[in-house]
Every structure is written in C-alpha cells, then in structure tokens.
Design a protein around this motif. Structure first.
Motif, PDB file in Angstrom:
ATOM      1  N   LEU A 190       0.832  -1.209   0.000  1.00 11.85           N
ATOM      2  CA  LEU A 190       0.000   0.000   0.000  1.00 11.85           C
ATOM      3  C   LEU A 190       0.866   1.259   0.000  1.00 11.85           C
TER       4      LEU A 190
ATOM      5  N   MET B 285      -6.013   6.713  -4.965  1.00 11.80           N
ATOM      6  CA  MET B 285      -5.931   5.831  -6.118  1.00 11.80           C
ATOM      7  C   MET B 285      -6.967   6.158  -7.181  1.00 11.80           C
ATOM      8  N   ARG B 286      -8.147   6.571  -6.710  1.00 12.12           N
ATOM      9  CA  ARG B 286      -9.211   6.862  -7.672  1.00 12.12           C
ATOM     10  C   ARG B 286      -8.829   8.062  -8.537  1.00 12.12           C
TER      11      ARG B 286
ATOM     12  N   ILE C 245     -11.119   4.035   9.017  1.00 16.35           N
ATOM     13  CA  ILE C 245     -11.994   4.638   8.010  1.00 16.35           C
ATOM     14  C   ILE C 245     -11.247   5.750   7.278  1.00 16.35           C
TER      15      ILE C 245
ATOM     16  N   LEU D 262      -6.784   5.915   0.938  1.00 14.69           N
ATOM     17  CA  LEU D 262      -6.366   4.954  -0.096  1.00 14.69           C
ATOM     18  C   LEU D 262      -7.280   5.050  -1.303  1.00 14.69           C
ATOM     19  N   ILE D 263      -8.587   5.047  -1.032  1.00 13.37           N
ATOM     20  CA  ILE D 263      -9.550   5.064  -2.136  1.00 13.37           C
ATOM     21  C   ILE D 263      -9.403   6.355  -2.943  1.00 13.37           C
TER      22      ILE D 263
ATOM     23  N   GLY E 296      -8.527   4.107   5.098  1.00 10.06           N
ATOM     24  CA  GLY E 296      -9.137   3.485   3.915  1.00 10.06           C
ATOM     25  C   GLY E 296      -9.625   4.534   2.932  1.00 10.06           C
ATOM     26  N   GLY E 297     -10.226   5.607   3.467  1.00  8.31           N
ATOM     27  CA  GLY E 297     -10.731   6.679   2.610  1.00  8.31           C
ATOM     28  C   GLY E 297      -9.610   7.312   1.804  1.00  8.31           C
TER      29      GLY E 297
ATOM     30  N   PRO F 278      -3.944   7.509 -10.017  1.00  3.63           N
ATOM     31  CA  PRO F 278      -3.452   6.132  -9.957  1.00  3.63           C
ATOM     32  C   PRO F 278      -1.923   6.044  -9.988  1.00  3.63           C
TER      33      PRO F 278
END
Lengths: 290, 403, 333
Positions: free
Chosen positions: C250, C300-301, C290, C296-297, C293-294, C304
């Motif tokens: 990650l 990457m979104r 949370i 990361l999302i 994770g947020g 990238p």
C-alpha cells in the motif's frame, strides 16, 4: 480411521469446500472478466451476513425474504462500487488492488462501529433445525440445505455462462474487451453484471452461513483470503477449476485435520498451493493470457 | 504498470526532489512543535491502551468506554488527593490494534509524547510484552490483562496483572469438577493457536494431570469457524468433558454448538469464560445447559458487582457487556488508591505498596491483594475470589465461591 | 526561469540527510524519533518491494523476509552469543539466501499468481514460527532481546542510537537501490517488466535477474528485521504477518511505484497521517481505519500514479500553462 470417521470427514470436506466455492466463484468472475483484484470480496460476504442478521434476526422478516433483500442490496452496492471506483481501472491490477484494500478497511471499521461489539447470532429457521445421521456420521439439516443451494447455484452459474447470450458476452469481454465492444457489446454493462453476480454470490454465502456460524465485522477476512487461494489454485476465470480447487482445499481441511490437527491442515493448504503453482504457474485449469 | 523514464519525467526530477525535501521538512516541522500535553499544575496524565480496532475491538472499545466514564466521575467529584495536592485526571486513549508493534508505538506516544504516568491496558500477550521495554525503562506502571505467564515477572518491574488467568482458575474448577463427577477421565482442551491459547491449554493440562485426568490439547487458527474437522479428531479420542478455553466468544460458542451436533454428550467446563446470555444465542441454550464456568453473574452478585453492571446498563447496551472493563476498572481503582495512600505518583512507591501485600478496596471484588511470588517470582498478580457457576435455565447460578 | 534554480538530486539528498542527522539534537521527543525509526524501516522494506516490482513481480511476502532476518539475528545472538553487528549482516544474508532459494522456485510464476503465491509464502513462514516453538518460541515469541553490542565504548540502547542506525540503513539501502536502478541491471529489470519474452530472446536470463532483484530487496528486508528486533526487544510471529506485507504494498503504490521517491513519499505520508491526526484534540482513534481506507480510495481513484505521479502531473501542468503564457506574451510583443 473407522468408517464413521471417514464418512464424517467426507461430509466435513464437502461442507467446507462448498462454502469456499460459493465465495470464490464470485471472485473468479470479477477477476476473470474485469481483471479487477478485489481484496474486499470477503467484505461482501460479511455484509450479506449482516443483512440477514438485520432483516431476519433483528426485524423478524421471513428468512427467504430477508435473504433476497440482503443479497439484492449487497449486489446493488457492488454495482455502485464498480461504477464509482473500479470502472477506470479494469485491466489495471495496482489501483484496483489498493482501492479494494481501502474499501475493506472502511467497511470493516464502519460495521465495527455500528454493530460490532458482539458476535451476533442468527437463529436457525425452524424448518432447518435438526440432525441427520448417515452411517454413524452426523450432518445438520441447515448444512445439508447450504450444500444443496451451493450446488444449485454452481450449476445455474455454469449454465448461465456457457449457454446464455449474456454469459457469452461475458466470456467475450473476458477474452478481449476491445474486440467485444467493437462487436457492439457494452463492456460497462457486462462489467456491472459481473460485479453484481460476484457480490451476490458472496452475500449469499454470508446469508447462508449466518445461522450456521455467527456474524461479526471480521468474518470476511479468512474467507476472503481463502477465496484468492482457491481461484489461483484452480486457475482464474475457470468455474470448473474453482470447483475442483475448492474441493481440494475442503478435503485437505477435512481429512488433513484428522491425523495432524487443523493448524497443520492450514500449512498443507499453502504447501499444496505453492507446489501446484510451481508445476502449473496458471493454476490447475487456467490458461495463458493472450 | 507503465513506463518509467521519459525525457519529460527527467526534467521534472528536480521538482520531485524538491517536493521530497519539502515533505520531510514539513514532517520535521510538525514534529518539532512542542508536545501539546505537558501536564499542567494539578493534573496527572493517564493512558488508556486498548484494542480499539481489529479482532480485539469488542474488549477494547468496552474498556475505553468504562475507563473514560470512571475518570470523568472522579474529576467531577473533585479529583484525586495525592499528598497535599489535588490532581485532576487527564486521559489519553491509544489503539494497540491487538498487535505488538502497534502497542509499542502507542506506548511510546503515551509515555514520551503525552507524559502519561500510568497505563491501563492492554488485552493480549503480544501487546503487553511488546510495550514492556518502553514502560519499564520509563518507570510507568502498567495494569494489564494478559494470559502469558511472562507478562508478570521480576524483570517487568512495573507490570501488574489485575485479571486472574487460567493458571489460577483451572486448578479450582477442575478440582471441583473431578469431585462432583469422578467419572471424568479424559478432557479435550481447545484453544486458539496464539500465545493466549497455548498458555490456557497448558494451564489446563497442569491442573488436570495431578487429578488423574488425561488432557488432549487441540489448537485452531484465530477466527476459524468450521470446527467439524477438529471436533471429529477430538471426539475420536472419546473425551468425557471439553474445555473450550478460548476467550473469543464466537469461537467458543461454535465449538460447543458443533460438538453437540457431532454427538458429544459430556460436560463443557470452561476455566476461562462462559456466559449463557452471551454464548447462548450462538451456541444454542440447550447445548450449554449444565456447563461449569468461572464466570459469574455480575447482575446478581455482590452489591459492588451489581453496581458495576448497573453502571454499564445505564450507559450502554447490556448486550455489549463483557468482562474486559471489569479488569481495567479494578486496575484503575487500585492505582488511584495506591497513589492516595503513598501520597505520590512515583512508580516505585506504588510498586512497594503493592508488593507489601496491602489490601486494596475494590468495588467489584471487595478487599483484594497482589500475590504470585511462588509462581511468577514477584507479587504482581491480583488475587480475586474464584467463583464457580453452573448454567441452569439459561442463567449462571453461583454454586461455589472461594475465599 | 528554471535555469537559475538548479537543484541536483544529490543536493536535496544532502539537505535531507543533514536534517535527519540534526533532528535528534533539535527535538528530544523520543516518540517522534521512534516514529521516524519505524518510518525508515518501512521505507527500506517498501523500496525493496518496489525493486522487485521493477521486474514486474508483485511480492506480498516482504514482512516474512523481514521476519527471517529478525529471527535469524535474534537466535544467533541469544542462543550462540554472537556479536550483534555480525548478526546484523548475517540476518541480511539469511534473508537473501532464503529469498534466493524461494525465488528460484517461485519466480517462474507471474502476475497475480505470483502475488498469491508470495501471500501463501508469508502465511507459511508465520505458521512455521508459530508451530516450531522449541526453536522460534511459538506464538508467544522471543522476549528480552538485548540491545546491540557496544562498539568502542559507545552503547546502543537508547532511542537516539536506534534512530541513527535506522537512518544509516535507510541511506545505504536507498543509495544501493538507486545505483542498481540507474545501472545496466536496472535497465534489464525494466526490460523484463516491459516485455519479458523479448528480453529473454536478447539473452537476458529472466529467472536469474528476477532472483537477483528479489535477493537484493530481501537482503535489506532482513537487515531491517534485525534492527526491528533490537528496537522492540521482542518479536513474535504476529509482527510479520500478511497484513504487514500488504501495508508495504500500500505504501509503495500510494507513493507511486514509477519513481524512486515513491516508497519514501508513500511511507512518510501514510505513517505521519495517524501521527498528525492525533494532534487534533479529543481525537478518537476508533475512526482511524476509516480515514486510512478513505485516503487509499481517494488517492488511487484520482491519481493512480500515486502521490509522486500526482506531483509530476501538477508540475507539468504548471509548466505547460507557463510556457503557453510565455508564448502568448511573446506573440503579443
């Protein structure tokens, strides 16, 4: 090993294999068709479990109705995630892998915060209670039903992929998305369908095993991991391979546990995976990318 | 994965490097800010360390809730009088994630950055052992709950365990069981394949063998749910009783449920934890009827126990109650009593008081003291009364209480 | 405009190095020293992961090799009483040797299959440490690991000394990997990633090159593991799990695997986010997964290529608009 133990181990193996196959099947479709590495697959399993707990155990809905409701909701959530997050990253392993890790963390922590301080029990529906005895070995009715449904779903999925138009389109997209879209197939729609089926299968597994086991925020971790082991062992994208690999792992866990204990059975699963990959780098039934 | 170097990228290289520098500079600046938590005159910093995420979260979150309320109540009542000064408590919570590395990092923050004088926590062997070098070097008392024998030892000078472990429980409960059912000859002890599970099953073995009971130990991976293969193996050895030692509620419940499904007729005797209101829904109430355990019903116990349980129910969902908060609540009570008694928050003085065999007054257990020199080499193990209960009509009924 | 702002990478490295060396004198806060020590360990591991990724292989077993190093050095020191500095290097060699053996067998496997194979490997290593308790201490791990032996009367027990060892390790590992990447070997690695059959037809020994990358990465992983063991004074199988391996992945991807700086940026940002969040008064650590994770999302979104990729894009956009502006001004004149 006595006959009774043998029969019992046989039943155990099929049981552990069956549930694994159900979860892995969804993952192999997602990975095989969209090339999206979804580490959050186990979380859909977990959400399915929480769905059945919420609708059936907490709000007293009929079990079948609760199952349908929970599975549909998770399926819709899956499609929403596919559309919103994974869509730009088909065929691109890294970003999808990281995003799915993010989803995993968020879902797990969110369920933990909302419901997670106890392991929740889902009561067994009255009709499924009771035990059956086969030559001295025991099998509960609820497990028998899970096996039957799993079998039905596997056959249904196989027929769907092999013999329907949508299934054909899926295979086409899986082989060559560009060519498929030139033929007039909507890659977007097929991908959404694949993700819907994938998450529905995982959620179904969560719903069905809810009464047998229990529901907790971390319940998706182990099945999510084992699902990857199953599909890689079987060959990504191959349904037959997934079934075979699921059964192999089920049998290792069922029979390996008797002489050595379950902790050594887990070691054996990984050893078998590694040895298989050394000799068949694409899994048992996988084929090389074109 | 795409391409790496193009001419274009090379030109941007300088900027990238600059960015790295800026980033590190920013990190360094952030770091150089003065620590925000220098204790004010009249406040004492205390640390709560608990697994707030991960598999231990049910225990950790419950613990943090109770301790925060406890400290708040103390502050509302005016604080703690130490010597001739009155202190208010300022508490910080940290998440050890039920992992050693995270616990060490969390302890470093609580001690080096926040200047906490005591740590209440945590559950699990690995976190407690991992934070020991930091806590002991900095003379910070730790009131912990770890089943590892090693967590309490002469070199861990400031570790105190305020929970009893299977080492204390198993001999009592198995002696009672053998007296009541002399036909028990063989026992299956099933535990998680981690430090806790290995210690527990070993304690059962040590307790049972002098009584003439053979013990088969079986271990499973934490989080496992399918116990049919394991139980098929266990039941082939025809045990008369089973001890599903593991503290994980769900796993223990499933072991008992699946053992009954596979035709096991013997008793469940738990030398750690079994509560029909919590285990029952998953295990099936009929399946655990008649089991023995060292857990007891706080709701129908002594006035102190009832008051504690009521405090939980007044504030939070009774279904979410577990035993973890009782351990750390007691730990906090003991530390507070100790600093008031010696008139100082110095760790050595607290330790001397505890080692002197002082009787502490606690809400839940009444008068208690620390012991354990003969086994651990140091009197850092809190000894609380052992209670044996039987599951009758979906409830815990107290059938025996030690002194 | 760019000409009068010539910054060579070496200069910046020097600045960072001086900052890192001076840091303990500027701030005595041991918590931050410790955090940077763990950060350095993470960067070494993640850079190794990136080096393997350069050959097109995705390894989710880096934590296991860190564990091999940690256990190797610990056992040699505690059971045989060897000098800890020798063991420090032996740990690296042990991890590299293990990686060589394992890699020779498994590096034929490719893509996601290799990722899952390494994942299985990581679990296998963990299970070996758990089950073989007479040697490795079982799940309870090994306690009371001593501090490194003194050299010339200098003792290495304090947080500051670990900090300097970690910084030294970080610099040597980064320099080494940078050199490798800029050399012929680096070109061979990326040729394998781009088109392995073509590279093979040009006489590149695919397996041997991949094994080389794997071994170099794991050598540093092993040394980092030995340092970790000394730092914690305690190791157990749960310190080197799958989840830790995934974390290095990650960090690397968040930073951006395209650039040498990616791992460092990714680790720094992701490790300092929890630290920064804690400066918020009354912050509740419960919500941390949370937030993590947020991030990361979102990262990457929307980029990238990772954070370094985002930065490069911003810079090139900026330059484009600047040059356009310049052209317009030129045209106007």
């Amino acid at each position: 090993m006595t006959l009774q133990m043998f029969v019992q181990s046989l039943i155990n193996s099929i049981l552990s294999g069956g549930v694994l196959i159900l979860i892995a099947m969804g993952l192999t479709i997602i990975l095989g068709i969209m090339k999206v590495v979804n580490f959050a697959h186990g979380e859909f399993y977990m959400l399915g479990g929480f769905g059945i707990w919420w609708f059936f155990a907490e709000h007293g809905l009929n079990f079948v109705l609760a199952l349908i409701l929970s599975v549909t909701l998770v399926g819709i959530l899956g499609v929403a995630i596919e559309r919103g997050l994974f869509k730009p990253f088909r065929e691109n392993a890294f970003p999808s892998l990281i995003i799915s890790c993010g989803i995993l963390l968020v879902f797990r922590a969110a369920t933990q915060l909302s419901f997670g301080l106890v392991d929740h029990a889902v009561p067994t529906p009255e009709a499924f209670k009771g035990m059956i005895q086969v030559s001295g070995a025991f099998l509960s009715k609820e497990r028998l039903i899970v096996i039957c449904i799993t079998l039905a779903l596997i056959i249904g999925l196989y027929v769907f992929i092999k013999f329907t138009k949508a299934g054909l389109a899926m295979r086409a997209v899986s082989d060559n998305p560009a060519a498929a879209s030139l033929q007039g197939m909507s890659v977007d729609r097929i991908s959404s369908l694949a993700f819907f089926i994938g998450s529905v299968l995982a959620a179904t597994a969560g719903c069905l095993t809810g009464p047998i086991f229990y529901v907790s925020p971390t319940m998706g971790a182990e099945p999510g991991l084992m699902a990857f082991v199953v599909i890689v062992l079987g060959g990504i994208g191959s349904i037959t391979g997934t079934v075979i690999a699921g059964l192999i792992i089920g049998f290792i866990e069922g029979f390996g546990a008797i002489p050595f204990g379950t902790n050594y059975a887990t070691v054996m699963v990984y050893v078998v995976l590694l040895i298989t990959l050394i000799f068949k780098p694409m899994g048992l039934l996988g084929h090389a990318e074109k | 994965m795409g391409r790496i170097k193009s001419k274009h990228n090379n030109r941007n290289f300088h900027f990238m490097v600059l960015a790295m520098g800026l980033l590190l500079l920013a990190a360094a600046l952030l770091v150089m800010q003065p620590a925000p938590a220098e204790a004010d005159e009249g406040t004492v910093n205390v640390g709560i360390m608990a697994p707030l995420s991960g598999p231990g979260a049910p225990w950790g979150i419950a613990t943090a809730r109770v301790l925060e309320l406890q400290f708040k109540q103390i502050n509302d009542a005016g604080g703690v009088k130490v010597g001739n000064k009155v202190y208010k408590l300022k508490w910080y919570k940290e998440d050890d994630k039920y992992m050693g590395s995270a616990a060490a990092q969390a302890a470093a923050r609580l001690i080096h950055d926040l200047d906490c004088k005591v740590i209440f926590g945590t559950n699990g062997s690995s976190p407690v052992l991992a934070m020991h070098p930091i806590t002991t070097d900095n003379k910070v008392p730790v009131f912990c709950n770890s089943f590892a024998d090693d967590a309490v030892s002469p070199e861990r000078k400031y570790n105190f365990r305020t929970s009893m472990t299977s080492h204390q429980y198993a001999p009592v409960v198995w002696k009672y069981a053998k007296g009541r059912w002399p036909e028990i000859k063989r026992v299956a002890a099933i535990g998680q394949n981690d430090a806790t599970g290995k210690e527990e099953t070993n304690h059962i073995k040590l307790a049972c063998e002098p009584l003439g009971i053979a013990v088969d130990i079986e271990l499973f991976e934490p989080g496992q749910k399918e116990f049919y293969p394991l139980l098929t193996r266990v039941l082939a050895k025809k045990p008369d009783a089973m001890d599903p030692t593991c503290c994980a509620l769900g796993s223990a419940s499933l072991i008992m449920k699946q053992a009954r499904e596979l035709g096991f007729k013997g008793k469940f005797i738990s030398s750690v934890f079994l509560d029909p209101t919590l285990n029952g829904p998953i295990a099936g109430f009929d399946n655990i009827e008649g089991s023995l355990t060292v857990t007891w019903d706080l709701a129908n116990g002594s006035p102190g126990e009832r008051a504690f349980y009521k405090m939980w129910c007044d504030n939070w969902n009774p279904k979410e109650f577990n035993v973890s908060p009782t351990i750390f609540y007691t730990g906090a009570e003991i530390w507070l009593e100790a600093i008031q008694k010696v008139g100082d928050i110095d760790a050595d003085k607290v330790r001397n008081l505890i080692e002197s065999g002082h009787m502490f007054n606690t809400t839940i257990y009444g008068k208690v003291k620390f012991s354990g020199k003969d086994y651990y080499g140091v009197d850092h193990q809190l000894i609380t009364p052992v209670v044996i209960s039987e599951v009758k009509d979906k409830k815990l009924v107290e059938i025996w209480r030690g002194k | 405009m760019l000409k009068n702002r010539r910054l060579t990478p070496n200069m910046v490295l020097l600045v960072i190095a001086i900052l890192l060396i001076l840091f303990p004198m500027l701030s005595g806060n041991k918590y931050y020293l410790r955090t940077i020590t763990t950060l350095a360990i993470a960067i070494v591991l993640t850079s190794g992961f990136r080096l393997i990724a350069l050959t097109g292989q995705l390894s989710i077993a880096q934590a296991a090799f860190m564990g091999v190093g940690a256990y190797c050095s610990t056992l040699l020191i505690m059971n045989l009483g060897w000098n800890s500095w020798i063991c420090f290097f032996l740990a690296g060699f042990a991890a590299a040797l293990t990686a060589g053996i394992v890699g020779f067998i498994t590096l034929r496997i490719k893509e996601i299959y290799f990722a899952i194979a390494t994942l299985a490997l990581n679990e296998l290593f963990r299970l070996i440490w758990v089950e073989w308790d007479t040697l490795f201490g079982g799940p309870a791990g090994i306690v009371n690991i001593p501090s490194p032996d003194p050299i010339l009367g200098i003792h290495f027990g304090s947080v500051v000394s670990f900090y300097y060892i970690a910084v030294l390790l970080l610099f040597s590992a980064t320099a080494m990997m940078l050199r490798i990447e800029r050399s012929r070997i680096g070109l061979i690695f990326s040729s394998i990633r781009e088109f392995d059959t073509l590279a093979a037809s040009l006489g590149v020994n695919l397996i041997w090159e991949k094994v080389k990358a794997f071994m170099i990465a794991c050598f540093f992983a092993g040394m980092a593991g030995a340092l970790y063991a000394h730092l914690q004074h305690f190791i157990s199988p749960v310190d080197f799990t799958l989840m830790d391996s995934v974390m290095f992945l990650l960090y690397g991807v968040i930073g951006g695997l395209e650039s040498v700086w990616g791992p460092a940026v990714g680790c720094t940002v992701m490790i300092f986010i929890p630290v920064g969040l804690r400066l918020i008064p009354n912050y509740n650590p419960v919500i941390e997964p949370i937030i993590f994770g947020g991030i990361l999302i979102l990262v990457m979104r929307f980029c990238p290529g990772g954070l370094v990729g985002l930065f490069q894009k911003l810079v090139s956009d900026l330059k484009k608009t600047e040059s356009q502006k310049g052209e317009q001004e030129h045209a106007a004149a």
